[in-house]
Design a protein around this motif. Structure first.
Motif, PDB file in Angstrom:
ATOM      1  N   THR A 242       0.840  -1.207   0.000  1.00 22.43           N
ATOM      2  CA  THR A 242       0.000   0.000   0.000  1.00 22.43           C
ATOM      3  C   THR A 242       0.876   1.258   0.000  1.00 22.43           C
ATOM      4  N   GLY A 243       1.844   1.273  -0.912  1.00 19.64           N
ATOM      5  CA  GLY A 243       2.675   2.455  -1.106  1.00 19.64           C
ATOM      6  C   GLY A 243       3.613   2.764   0.048  1.00 19.64           C
ATOM      7  N   GLY A 244       3.943   1.748   0.843  1.00 23.72           N
ATOM      8  CA  GLY A 244       4.855   1.964   1.962  1.00 23.72           C
ATOM      9  C   GLY A 244       4.153   2.362   3.248  1.00 23.72           C
ATOM     10  N   ILE A 245       2.819   2.489   3.223  1.00 21.73           N
ATOM     11  CA  ILE A 245       2.094   2.750   4.471  1.00 21.73           C
ATOM     12  C   ILE A 245       2.368   1.621   5.455  1.00 21.73           C
ATOM     13  N   VAL A 246       2.524   0.420   4.912  1.00 19.83           N
ATOM     14  CA  VAL A 246       2.851  -0.753   5.699  1.00 19.83           C
ATOM     15  C   VAL A 246       4.031  -1.460   5.036  1.00 19.83           C
ATOM     16  N   ALA A 247       4.896  -2.049   5.864  1.00 20.62           N
ATOM     17  CA  ALA A 247       5.990  -2.876   5.347  1.00 20.62           C
ATOM     18  C   ALA A 247       6.116  -4.125   6.207  1.00 20.62           C
ATOM     19  N   VAL A 248       6.535  -5.211   5.567  1.00 17.54           N
ATOM     20  CA  VAL A 248       6.848  -6.424   6.326  1.00 17.54           C
ATOM     21  C   VAL A 248       8.334  -6.689   6.149  1.00 17.54           C
ATOM     22  N   HIS A 249       9.032  -6.778   7.289  1.00 17.39           N
ATOM     23  CA  HIS A 249      10.470  -7.071   7.295  1.00 17.39           C
ATOM     24  C   HIS A 249      10.673  -8.543   7.623  1.00 17.39           C
ATOM     25  N   ARG A 250      11.590  -9.163   6.901  1.00 21.11           N
ATOM     26  CA  ARG A 250      11.896 -10.567   7.142  1.00 21.11           C
ATOM     27  C   ARG A 250      13.376 -10.735   7.453  1.00 21.11           C
ATOM     28  N   GLY A 251      13.668 -11.541   8.444  1.00 17.90           N
ATOM     29  CA  GLY A 251      15.055 -11.891   8.757  1.00 17.90           C
ATOM     30  C   GLY A 251      15.145 -13.372   9.091  1.00 17.90           C
ATOM     31  N   ILE A 252      16.308 -13.955   8.819  1.00 17.78           N
ATOM     32  CA  ILE A 252      16.540 -15.372   9.097  1.00 17.78           C
ATOM     33  C   ILE A 252      17.613 -15.467  10.196  1.00 17.78           C
ATOM     34  N   LYS A 253      17.384 -16.344  11.169  1.00 15.84           N
ATOM     35  CA  LYS A 253      18.432 -16.550  12.176  1.00 15.84           C
ATOM     36  C   LYS A 253      19.546 -17.397  11.580  1.00 15.84           C
ATOM     37  N   GLY A 254      20.757 -16.853  11.582  1.00 16.05           N
ATOM     38  CA  GLY A 254      21.896 -17.545  10.995  1.00 16.05           C
ATOM     39  C   GLY A 254      22.385 -18.709  11.845  1.00 16.05           C
TER      40      GLY A 254
END
Length: 254
Positions: A242-254
């Motif tokens: 939605t144009g950056g109104i919301v973002a989902v960040h993903r990270g992986i545990k190394g």
């Protein structure tokens, strides 16, 4: 751009206010005590139902499989937990965690109504001090909760600790619109319409004014990405919606 919490003094942001660090959790608790019973209704009204699509995309990114253990932090009313319950199946487990007892109570009741508590446990927990064993969780989600945490870096480190190696973290949160025009429209909506709706639906405009302010104080996409990396996650990335109104960040545990 928002910055990391200032470690040189003993105050922190509560919306646009500065409050003593030890006061913030209590102030946030009061907000969610006030809105808990109408929280999902307000989410539908505020987002035009879009929050359901944002959460669906987050679940797809999670790649959760049968038999896994999922921790949903700030899971409140249990909508994500109910979806994960079906994905992990009878051999998996879902932990619905929230620091706020009023939100957890609403979530537990709704899950009971759905008959979805057979593989879900409900735990009152602070994201900064997760009461789970090291390397015990396959996937962690936190949807619209990180901005309310007093020390975000401490919470992200706590999440990294309890995840299994290769486990996924997904942070779904309001963020910064990428278009100046969208940003202007969004600001007008947030500071005019949100408090007005809060007044009508929950008889509480102040809590929704705080929620709008807390979004503005939350780190932008790139800053939060760096915070996730600093907490020890690898292969980190974010997806704007939605144009950056919301973002989902993903990270992986190394």
């Amino acid at each position: 751009m928002s910055t990391h919490e200032n470690a040189t003094d003993d105050t922190t942001d509560f919306g646009f206010e500065r409050v003593r660090t030890e006061e913030k959790a209590g102030r946030v608790r009061e907000v969610f005590d006030s809105v808990a019973s109408r929280y999902d209704l307000m989410n539908d009204l505020m987002s035009g139902g879009l929050h359901r699509l944002w959460k669906r995309f987050t679940i797809e990114l999670s790649a959760v499989r049968p038999g896994q253990t999922v921790l949903d932090i700030a899971g409140g009313t249990g909508d994500l937990a109910a979806k994960f319950s079906k994905l992990v199946g009878k051999d998996g487990s879902v932990i619905l965690a929230d620091i706020n007892s009023a939100m957890l109570s609403v979530g537990r009741d709704r899950l009971i109504d759905k008959g979805a508590l057979n593989n879900i446990s409900v735990v009152q927990a602070d994201a900064q001090y997760l009461p789970f064993e090291d390397n015990s969780i396959d996937c962690i989600t936190i949807a619209f909760g990180l901005r309310n945490v007093t020390d975000k870096a401490k919470a992200l480190a706590s999440m990294n600790r309890v995840l299994k190696p290769g486990g996924r973290l997904l942070v779904l949160e309001f963020s910064k619109p990428v278009s100046p025009l969208l940003s202007k429209i969004y600001d007008t909506y947030s500071f005019s319409a949100l408090p007005a709706m809060g007044k009508i639906i929950t008889n509480d405009s102040d809590s929704y004014r705080y929620l709008a302010e807390s979004i503005r104080k939350h780190p932008d996409q790139q800053t939060l990405l760096e915070m996730v990396e600093d907490a020890g996650f690898v292969d980190c990335r974010y997806h704007n919606m939605t144009g950056g109104i919301v973002a989902v960040h993903r990270g992986i545990k190394g």
